[in-house]
Write a protein that holds these residues in place. Structure first.
Motif, PDB file in Angstrom:
ATOM      1  N   ARG A 118       0.803  -1.223   0.000  1.00 29.96           N
ATOM      2  CA  ARG A 118       0.000   0.000   0.000  1.00 29.96           C
ATOM      3  C   ARG A 118       0.837   1.275   0.000  1.00 29.96           C
ATOM      4  O   ARG A 118       0.620   2.187   0.792  1.00 29.96           O
ATOM      5  CB  ARG A 118      -0.949  -0.007   1.196  1.00 29.96           C
ATOM      6  CG  ARG A 118      -2.045  -1.031   1.067  1.00 29.96           C
ATOM      7  CD  ARG A 118      -3.051  -0.951   2.191  1.00 29.96           C
ATOM      8  NE  ARG A 118      -4.292  -1.635   1.824  1.00 29.96           N
ATOM      9  CZ  ARG A 118      -5.328  -1.782   2.624  1.00 29.96           C
ATOM     10  NH1 ARG A 118      -5.289  -1.280   3.840  1.00 29.96           N
ATOM     11  NH2 ARG A 118      -6.414  -2.408   2.211  1.00 29.96           N
ATOM     12  N   GLY A 119       1.822   1.340  -0.885  1.00 27.88           N
ATOM     13  CA  GLY A 119       2.597   2.557  -1.017  1.00 27.88           C
ATOM     14  C   GLY A 119       3.760   2.667  -0.069  1.00 27.88           C
ATOM     15  O   GLY A 119       4.503   3.652  -0.134  1.00 27.88           O
ATOM     16  N   LEU A 120       3.942   1.694   0.816  1.00 23.99           N
ATOM     17  CA  LEU A 120       5.152   1.663   1.630  1.00 23.99           C
ATOM     18  C   LEU A 120       6.299   1.160   0.756  1.00 23.99           C
ATOM     19  O   LEU A 120       6.112   0.305  -0.099  1.00 23.99           O
ATOM     20  CB  LEU A 120       4.962   0.747   2.833  1.00 23.99           C
ATOM     21  CG  LEU A 120       3.886   1.168   3.835  1.00 23.99           C
ATOM     22  CD1 LEU A 120       3.715   0.108   4.901  1.00 23.99           C
ATOM     23  CD2 LEU A 120       4.234   2.510   4.468  1.00 23.99           C
ATOM     24  N   THR A 553       5.371  11.211   6.797  1.00 19.55           N
ATOM     25  CA  THR A 553       4.990  10.793   5.443  1.00 19.55           C
ATOM     26  C   THR A 553       3.508  10.458   5.430  1.00 19.55           C
ATOM     27  O   THR A 553       2.906  10.164   6.470  1.00 19.55           O
ATOM     28  CB  THR A 553       5.786   9.557   4.973  1.00 19.55           C
ATOM     29  OG1 THR A 553       5.491   8.449   5.826  1.00 19.55           O
ATOM     30  CG2 THR A 553       7.281   9.825   4.981  1.00 19.55           C
ATOM     31  N   HIS A 555       0.498   8.232   3.106  1.00 18.45           N
ATOM     32  CA  HIS A 555       0.203   7.235   2.077  1.00 18.45           C
ATOM     33  C   HIS A 555      -1.314   7.041   2.043  1.00 18.45           C
ATOM     34  O   HIS A 555      -1.921   6.705   3.075  1.00 18.45           O
ATOM     35  CB  HIS A 555       0.873   5.893   2.397  1.00 18.45           C
ATOM     36  CG  HIS A 555       2.301   6.015   2.832  1.00 18.45           C
ATOM     37  ND1 HIS A 555       3.364   5.695   2.015  1.00 18.45           N
ATOM     38  CD2 HIS A 555       2.848   6.426   4.007  1.00 18.45           C
ATOM     39  CE1 HIS A 555       4.492   5.898   2.670  1.00 18.45           C
ATOM     40  NE2 HIS A 555       4.206   6.344   3.882  1.00 18.45           N
ATOM     41  N   GLN A 556      -1.912   7.207   0.881  1.00 21.46           N
ATOM     42  CA  GLN A 556      -3.344   6.969   0.776  1.00 21.46           C
ATOM     43  C   GLN A 556      -3.709   6.571  -0.655  1.00 21.46           C
ATOM     44  O   GLN A 556      -3.066   6.986  -1.618  1.00 21.46           O
ATOM     45  CB  GLN A 556      -4.155   8.185   1.223  1.00 21.46           C
ATOM     46  CG  GLN A 556      -3.894   9.462   0.480  1.00 21.46           C
ATOM     47  CD  GLN A 556      -4.597  10.652   1.133  1.00 21.46           C
ATOM     48  OE1 GLN A 556      -4.864  10.665   2.340  1.00 21.46           O
ATOM     49  NE2 GLN A 556      -4.904  11.671   0.344  1.00 21.46           N
ATOM     50  N   VAL A 579      -2.300   4.333  -5.744  1.00 22.86           N
ATOM     51  CA  VAL A 579      -1.755   5.068  -4.594  1.00 22.86           C
ATOM     52  C   VAL A 579      -1.309   6.445  -5.093  1.00 22.86           C
ATOM     53  O   VAL A 579      -0.127   6.666  -5.387  1.00 22.86           O
ATOM     54  CB  VAL A 579      -0.569   4.315  -3.955  1.00 22.86           C
ATOM     55  CG1 VAL A 579      -0.152   4.994  -2.644  1.00 22.86           C
ATOM     56  CG2 VAL A 579      -0.924   2.863  -3.695  1.00 22.86           C
ATOM     57  N   SER A 582       1.905   9.092  -1.833  1.00 20.97           N
ATOM     58  CA  SER A 582       2.889   8.375  -1.028  1.00 20.97           C
ATOM     59  C   SER A 582       4.106   9.281  -1.001  1.00 20.97           C
ATOM     60  O   SER A 582       5.009   9.170  -1.817  1.00 20.97           O
ATOM     61  CB  SER A 582       3.230   7.012  -1.650  1.00 20.97           C
ATOM     62  OG  SER A 582       4.196   6.328  -0.875  1.00 20.97           O
ATOM     63  N   ARG A 583       4.117  10.212  -0.047  1.00 28.54           N
ATOM     64  CA  ARG A 583       5.085  11.300  -0.128  1.00 28.54           C
ATOM     65  C   ARG A 583       5.636  11.673   1.241  1.00 28.54           C
ATOM     66  O   ARG A 583       5.050  11.410   2.285  1.00 28.54           O
ATOM     67  CB  ARG A 583       4.436  12.517  -0.765  1.00 28.54           C
ATOM     68  CG  ARG A 583       3.317  13.120   0.052  1.00 28.54           C
ATOM     69  CD  ARG A 583       2.830  14.451  -0.521  1.00 28.54           C
ATOM     70  NE  ARG A 583       1.734  14.997   0.269  1.00 28.54           N
ATOM     71  CZ  ARG A 583       0.479  15.099  -0.171  1.00 28.54           C
ATOM     72  NH1 ARG A 583       0.148  14.694  -1.387  1.00 28.54           N
ATOM     73  NH2 ARG A 583      -0.455  15.613   0.618  1.00 28.54           N
ATOM     74  N   ARG A 593       8.089  11.763  -3.750  1.00 31.42           N
ATOM     75  CA  ARG A 593       7.423  10.477  -3.610  1.00 31.42           C
ATOM     76  C   ARG A 593       8.348   9.483  -2.898  1.00 31.42           C
ATOM     77  O   ARG A 593       9.577   9.504  -3.074  1.00 31.42           O
ATOM     78  CB  ARG A 593       7.018   9.921  -4.978  1.00 31.42           C
ATOM     79  CG  ARG A 593       6.083   8.724  -4.862  1.00 31.42           C
ATOM     80  CD  ARG A 593       5.357   8.426  -6.141  1.00 31.42           C
ATOM     81  NE  ARG A 593       4.449   7.296  -5.950  1.00 31.42           N
ATOM     82  CZ  ARG A 593       3.202   7.397  -5.538  1.00 31.42           C
ATOM     83  NH1 ARG A 593       2.693   8.591  -5.298  1.00 31.42           N
ATOM     84  NH2 ARG A 593       2.435   6.328  -5.377  1.00 31.42           N
ATOM     85  N   SER A 597       7.482   2.938  -4.621  1.00 30.01           N
ATOM     86  CA  SER A 597       6.040   2.977  -4.361  1.00 30.01           C
ATOM     87  C   SER A 597       5.326   3.480  -5.617  1.00 30.01           C
ATOM     88  O   SER A 597       4.978   4.659  -5.724  1.00 30.01           O
ATOM     89  CB  SER A 597       5.719   3.889  -3.167  1.00 30.01           C
ATOM     90  OG  SER A 597       6.146   5.218  -3.421  1.00 30.01           O
ATOM     91  N   ARG A 599       2.555   4.391  -8.429  1.00 34.20           N
ATOM     92  CA  ARG A 599       1.177   4.866  -8.296  1.00 34.20           C
ATOM     93  C   ARG A 599       0.172   3.772  -8.640  1.00 34.20           C
ATOM     94  O   ARG A 599      -0.908   3.715  -8.058  1.00 34.20           O
ATOM     95  CB  ARG A 599       0.936   6.077  -9.207  1.00 34.20           C
ATOM     96  CG  ARG A 599       1.678   7.324  -8.793  1.00 34.20           C
ATOM     97  CD  ARG A 599       1.432   8.474  -9.753  1.00 34.20           C
ATOM     98  NE  ARG A 599       2.198   9.653  -9.376  1.00 34.20           N
ATOM     99  CZ  ARG A 599       1.793  10.567  -8.512  1.00 34.20           C
ATOM    100  NH1 ARG A 599       0.593  10.456  -7.955  1.00 34.20           N
ATOM    101  NH2 ARG A 599       2.549  11.592  -8.215  1.00 34.20           N
TER     102      ARG A 599
END
Length: 704
Positions: A118-120, A553, A555-556, A579, A582-583, A593, A597, A599
């Motif tokens: 999930r963007g980690l 950070t 992440h969504q 995603v 993720s920043r 970003r 991760s 998008r």
């Protein structure tokens, strides 16, 4: 090397033979006959044993009817049947077929673990990896947790749990929990063999035996594989796992699992230089570097069915991992002139061994407190882990022997408690509040610096709450909010042999989703948010410290998985992970970003099943991603030092696989992967990691 490996195989097979010999044919008495209590007595506490004994492991999700619907987070499962048709070559190859999972492969068999959820970042470990409910990453607190990755050959089921339900496990469950459930062989023998591109050869044996009444069993899964490897990154691997289980009366079950793994791989942190990559080079960029691994582990499992409302499950575990990594130094100036890595005669061995001892006990209790139907879980887990880290300075004439100029020992002790209670307010609505407490001590001792020592400790309080709501008979709404954490490793928390006074990295996680089935249509959709408030960064306002909890950070994004049965025997399924955010929220890289991760991640599969034939055509897409925090776009063209940055382009791969069940006991299978022979970048480190080109495998599986 081959003699040592042969001895390892003989040792493991001897242990397995001993376990099998302990299963006598007359253990039916361990399965008591059904008893009917007199009418005037209360119901029996425990139902009679009518099923064959099953090893009492900790399952993250479970297999009982309705187990998925009880979870307050997103659930994804890969079964043995799925993997038999997908033909993954590694656990990472299997996981990348699921929503939200990004894999940063360094070579095709994924000897080390590199996944992000999930963007980690796939270059960091913020998700928990388990095997049969037991942590398998070698350094959960002390660091270096990527060095072991379970072999896909021993795995029969993969559970991935995200959201508030993952709070029952720890540490490092910010992204979620991955649980690899290992095979339990059926009675008899199953032999399989496969061969394929890059000189791949593999032979696997599954053998099992049960007592006459099914009250005891023992089995073994053994694999020997070797290959020249894509880009000549060869390996030779032995993986042996032995299991045994036993009913004791009507309430107690005992189980034991022993495993031995050994892998000698011709791999390195170094990848191709830029000009080599663009020219289509396929050679090993570090032909004399070796990554040598062996691991032994024992799990002792126990289940006590106290009553029809209460069950106690415990597992005690031990593991030892040894990892010797021998790498030659490079001549940077000569490398730039030659357009490839040029090596000196100086050899360095970064050699580490990891030990862990632990116990995990859980009491599950169904109760009716306050007049509501409820299910509670009370858990306690403790472990001790230690790493012995040596740096050996050698050269070509004294291969793998030399001066130990850095010798340190890292250790950590961890105790955790958790309580979760699922309250069924109505037939439709259930609420699950929970809390987890983690406390740990970390210590470092430097033997080559007069036994200098440093230590630190921390305690994390992690509350959470989740819920499920049945919209109708075919759809369920679920969601939750919880606090998750990832501890700073010993090397960071004790940087410079000074307690950096760090707290763990914490994240407030939210998730909301819906799942269901309607006629031939299956679906799951979820949105998520992970908000870090105190990530560890370099620098501190206190001049005596070098690290601080100053990073933030965010992440969504969203995940969607769909399945549709087009006609009898033909199905279409797929998933997409998006995603957009993720920043980094603070610091020099604010707005950039997170590396590794992408998008977008997506999978699409067309499955055909008719009689004995099953086939699958699968597409996998990974979006573009950055290799470092600065979001450098151009990949370095010279022999740059340190960890490389650069923007890695998006790619899409197509795989075709098939299986033919020729008879009830014989199956033939095969796969053709990367059909279009896409040349793509899987990651950057000290050079460019290239994904495997078009390749094939063919094999046979025979039950005896």
């Amino acid at each position: 090397m081959h003699l040592v490996r042969l001895r390892s195989i003989r040792c493991c097979l001897a242990v397995t033979a001993g376990i099998l010999a302990l299963v006598p044919p007359g253990l039916e008495a361990q399965t008591p006959p059904p008893q009917t209590p007199p009418p005037e007595t209360p119901p029996a506490k425990v139902a009679p044993r009518e099923q064959p004994v099953v090893l009492p492991v900790i399952e993250v999700i479970g297999r009982s009817p309705g187990s998925i619907l009880r979870q307050t987070g997103t659930v994804h499962i890969l079964t043995r049947e799925d993997m038999e048709i997908l033909r993954p070559i590694s656990t990472e190859d299997a996981l990348r077929r699921l929503p939200g999972v990004n894999a940063k492969s360094e070579e095709e068999t994924a000897i080390v673990s590199n996944i992000g959820l999930r963007g980690l970042s796939a270059g960091e470990a913020k998700s928990l990896l388990l095997e049969d409910g037991v942590p398998v990453a070698p350094g959960l607190l002390i660091g270096n947790d990527r060095y072991f990755n379970p072999r896909i050959q021993r795995v029969e089921r993969i559970e991935v749990l995200k959201g508030s339900a993952s709070l029952r496990y720890g540490p490092s469950t910010i992204g979620g929990v991955v649980n690899y459930l290992t095979k339990t062989p059926d009675e008899g023998m199953l032999v399989s063999a496969r061969a394929g591109s890059f000189g791949t050869r593999e032979l696997m044996l599954e053998a099992g035996a049960r007592s006459g009444g099914g009250g005891a069993f023992a089995g073994v899964v053994a694999t020997h594989g070797r290959g020249d490897g894509f880009m000549d990154k060869g390996y030779e691997m032995v993986d042996v796992m032995a299991k045994a289980g036993l009913y004791i009366g009507s309430q107690h079950t005992l189980g034991v699992k022993f495993s031995w793994y050994e892998n000698d791989a011709n791999i390195s942190y170094r990848g191709l230089l830029f000009d080599e990559f663009t020219a289509g080079a396929r050679h090993n960029p570090a032909p004399d570097d070796w990554y040598l691994t062996d691991r032994a582990a024992v799990d002792l499992n126990y289940r006590f069915e106290i009553s029809d409302r209460a069950t106690l499950t415990s597992v005690a575990y031990w593991s030892n991992l040894r990892r010797d990594y021998w790498r030659y130094n490079v001549d940077t100036q000569a490398s730039n002139a030659a357009g490839r890595w040029v090596y000196t005669d100086v050899l360095t061995g970064n050699n580490r061994s990891f030990d862990r001892y632990g116990v995990d006990t859980r009491l599950n209790l169904d109760h009716g407190l306050f007049g509501l139907v409820s299910s509670a879980e009370f858990g306690v887990r403790g472990f001790y882990e230690e790493a012995d880290d040596q740096r050996i300075r050698a050269n070509r004439t004294q291969d793998r022997t030399g001066l130990n100029d850095r010798h340190l020992v890292d250790s950590a002790t961890n105790i955790a408690f958790h309580v979760h209670n699922r309250i069924q307010f109505s037939d439709r609505f259930a609420l699950t509040p929970g809390v987890r407490l983690e406390t740990y001590d970390q210590n470092r001792r430097v033997l080559t610096s007069e036994n200098e020592t440093a230590g630190t400790s921390n305690t994390e309080f992690l509350p959470g709450i989740g819920s499920t709501y049945a919209l109708d008979e075919s759809a369920q709404l679920y969601g939750g909010v919880y606090r998750a954490f990832s501890p700073a490793s010993n090397g960071v928390a004790l940087d410079g042999m000074t307690d950096q006074q760090l707290e763990a990295e914490r994240s407030t996680n939210l998730e909301l989703g819906v799942r269901g089935t309607r006629n031939a249509f299956d679906y799951e959709f979820a949105v998520f948010r992970m908000d870090f408030q105190n990530q560890v960064v370099t620098g501190n306002s206190d001049p005596t410290l070098s690290q601080s909890n100053a990073g933030e950070t965010l992440h969504q994004g969203a995940e969607m998985a769909l399945g549709y049965r087009l006609i009898e025997g033909l199905a279409l399924s797929g998933n997409v992970t998006w995603v957009p955010v993720s920043r980094f929220q603070t610091g020099a890289n604010e707005g950039n970003r997170i590396p590794y991760s992408p998008r977008v991640l997506a999978n699409l599969s067309l499955d055909f099943h008719h009689g004995p034939l099953r086939t699958a055509l699968v597409a996998h897409h990974r979006g573009a991603q950055f290799g470092d925090e600065t979001n450098l776009r151009a990949i370095p063209v010279n022999a740059a030092g340190g960890i490389w940055g650069g923007r890695m382009p998006a790619y899409t791969l197509f795989d075709l696989s098939a299986q033919w069940q020729a008879t009830s006991s014989l199956a033939v299978f095969g796969a053709l992967k990367n059909l279009t022979n896409e040349r793509y970048v899987t990651g950057l480190r000290q050079g460019i990691y290239v994904g495997p080109g078009r390749n094939f495998e063919i094999g046979v599986r025979q039950a005896l």
